[in-house]
Motif scaffolding. Structure first.
Motif, PDB file in Angstrom:
ATOM      1  N   GLY A 393       0.822  -1.213   0.000  1.00 29.79           N
ATOM      2  CA  GLY A 393       0.000   0.000   0.000  1.00 29.79           C
ATOM      3  C   GLY A 393       0.851   1.257   0.000  1.00 29.79           C
ATOM      4  N   VAL A 394       1.885   1.263   0.828  1.00 25.81           N
ATOM      5  CA  VAL A 394       2.757   2.436   0.932  1.00 25.81           C
ATOM      6  C   VAL A 394       3.474   2.681  -0.388  1.00 25.81           C
ATOM      7  N   ARG A 395       3.983   1.607  -0.998  1.00 26.86           N
ATOM      8  CA  ARG A 395       4.701   1.771  -2.271  1.00 26.86           C
ATOM      9  C   ARG A 395       3.773   2.247  -3.393  1.00 26.86           C
ATOM     10  N   ALA A 396       2.555   1.711  -3.411  1.00 27.15           N
ATOM     11  CA  ALA A 396       1.610   2.130  -4.457  1.00 27.15           C
ATOM     12  C   ALA A 396       1.271   3.611  -4.308  1.00 27.15           C
ATOM     13  N   ALA A 397       1.229   4.084  -3.064  1.00 25.06           N
ATOM     14  CA  ALA A 397       0.798   5.456  -2.822  1.00 25.06           C
ATOM     15  C   ALA A 397       1.949   6.460  -2.845  1.00 25.06           C
ATOM     16  N   TRP A 398       3.083   6.091  -2.267  1.00 19.97           N
ATOM     17  CA  TRP A 398       4.165   7.075  -2.080  1.00 19.97           C
ATOM     18  C   TRP A 398       5.505   6.661  -2.667  1.00 19.97           C
TER      19      TRP A 398
END
Ligand SMILES: [Zn+2]
Length: 468
Positions: A393-398
């Motif tokens: 989730g973090v990689r997809a977003a930021w």
């Protein structure tokens, strides 16, 4: 979340390397709904006491979910005292599986309008921020999670596990609803607590620096120490002076250092944060402590840092003192409060016994005055399926932002789940600058730039967690 918890375990000097940012997709409907729900709920003064409007906050979320296809039977708003809690279920295709729970709270701490530059209960959008009580703790995040969940449904996703929105109504005060909700959802697979942990943004550019998830928290305990004495005239001192005896006990407790400890969450914290810690000596001590928590040199170095000192073990500190009744009288009573933040794995009685032994002043009586607002809780496990979902989730977003786990020093709704053996993780989607941290404080605010990547984060994480 209690004051300063957001960075309590993360206030380290990092080498400020801004990550290559991802370009998250726009979701116009969910973005608009996040803003709308945040404004609507900030305007409702959901403060404990008279005219507590927390039940109306629950109604606002209920209306949004109903309009998006949730069934009336699947949404409960349960009144408790002057507040209420919300449980809304999106049924999964496999009812035998434990649900994924999204946890947040709808109440806020009191705000006195005369202290604020703006009215705390009138949401204001200015310079890329939304201002108002609850903007960072935690109405923005609760609204973002609901709007993202609605987006997930809009896209046609069918969860295998049920996804339950479980929002408490008194997290900032008595935690009665927090406890009730956890008991009702004790079969949960995982709790994603969107109030707690988060990302740190660069002070100058606002770019994400690192993101943390919270997997454990220390237990909050207050002890009252008291000495009573027949007293008498100060012109004829007795050997047993209540103030002197109390002072002796308090002084010994203040000087005492608890045995340093480590668990899976703090070990991972030390190993991973040491890699981005710009102070080489501190980084080396973190690595040494992770490898051997009895390393005396490492312990000494970590104790010299107020944040690290709190991570490596239990701390107890005198916070209040009172005694005597006249300048010319021997004191008949002296009292103090000692506040403890206990490393996971110890109960209150054990800490009290240790303090009594350290104080070594039998005239001092100890009383646990914590009440029902806190409970001891074990760390949540570092299960790869959960940690990988957060990372995805973090990689997809930021983009490629460093991620590390944290154990916080305070109390969130997660402790009630963990105490029942349910894995719970603080993992919110907000990146804020240290200078923007105003939760519980004046002019609380949240950067609106968190909306778009936040939706991508929740869509990714919820899809990962609910599909297996
Ligand atoms: Zn909170």
């Amino acid at each position: 979340m209690r004051p300063l918890e957001r960075f309590a375990a993360a206030l380290v000097l990092v080498a400020p390397v801004a990550a290559a940012q991802a370009e998250p997709q726009p979701y116009p409907a969910a973005e608009a709904q996040t803003l709308e729900l945040t404004r609507e709920t900030i305007a409702l003064r959901s403060v404990q006491g008279e005219d507590n409007r927390t039940p109306e906050v629950a109604q606002a979320y209920r209306r949004a979910l109903l309009a998006a296809g949730w069934s009336d039977d699947d949404i409960e708003i349960v009144p408790v005292d002057d507040t209420a809690y919300l449980i809304a279920t999106w049924p999964g295709s496999d009812p035998s599986l434990g649900p994924v729970v999204i946890s947040a709270h709808m109440d806020v701490v009191e705000a006195r309008p005369e202290d604020w530059q703006r009215d705390p209960f009138t949401p204001v959008i200015e310079n890329g921020y939304i201002y108002g009580r609850g903007a960072s703790d935690t109405k923005f995040e609760a609204s973002l999670a609901v709007a993202s969940l609605i987006e997930l449904r809009r896209q046609g996703f069918q969860p295998r596990r049920s996804i339950v929105v479980a929002y408490s109504g008194d997290e900032e005060t008595t935690m009665k609803t927090s406890k009730l909700i956890a008991e009702r959802l004790r079969n949960a697979h995982i709790v994603l607590n969107v109030d707690g942990a988060s990302g740190l943004a660069d002070e100058a550019t606002g770019a994400p620096l690192y993101w943390t998830w919270q997997g454990a928290e220390k237990t909050y305990i207050d002890f009252r120490l008291e000495v009573t004495n027949p007293g008498g005239h100060s012109s004829a001192p007795r050997p047993d002076n209540a103030i002197a005896q109390l002072a002796q006990a308090v002084g010994r407790i203040a000087a005492y250092r608890f045995q340093p400890e480590i668990n899976d969450v703090t070990r991972a914290y030390f190993e991973q944060v040491s890699a981005i810690q710009s102070n080489a000596g501190l980084a080396a001590a973190m690595r040494a402590f992770a490898a051997d928590p009895t390393d005396a040199a490492a312990i000494e170095r970590l104790r010299g840092d107020v944040v690290m000192n709190a991570v490596i073990g239990t701390t107890c500190v005198p916070t209040m003192i009172d005694g005597g009744h006249a300048p010319n009288a021997l004191p008949q009573r002296a009292t103090a409060v000692v506040n403890c933040r206990v490393f996971p794995g110890h109960d209150n009685a054990e800490i009290q016994a240790e303090l009594e032994r350290v104080a070594a002043t039998p005239e001092v009586t100890f009383t646990d005055i914590t009440g029902d607002t806190s409970t001891a809780s074990p760390p949540s496990p570092l299960r790869p399926e959960f940690i990988d979902a957060f990372a995805k989730g973090v990689r997809a977003a930021w983009g490629d932002v460093p991620i590390y786990p944290a154990q916080s020093s305070g109390a969130s709704d997660s402790m009630w789940y963990r105490a029942l053996g349910v894995p719970s993780y603080g993992a919110s989607a907000s990146f804020i600058k240290e200078s923007d941290e105003f939760s519980h404080g004046l002019d609380e605010r949240m950067p609106l730039s968190n909306i778009r990547p936040g939706i991508t984060y929740y869509l990714t994480v919820l899809e990962e967690l609910a599909a297996r």
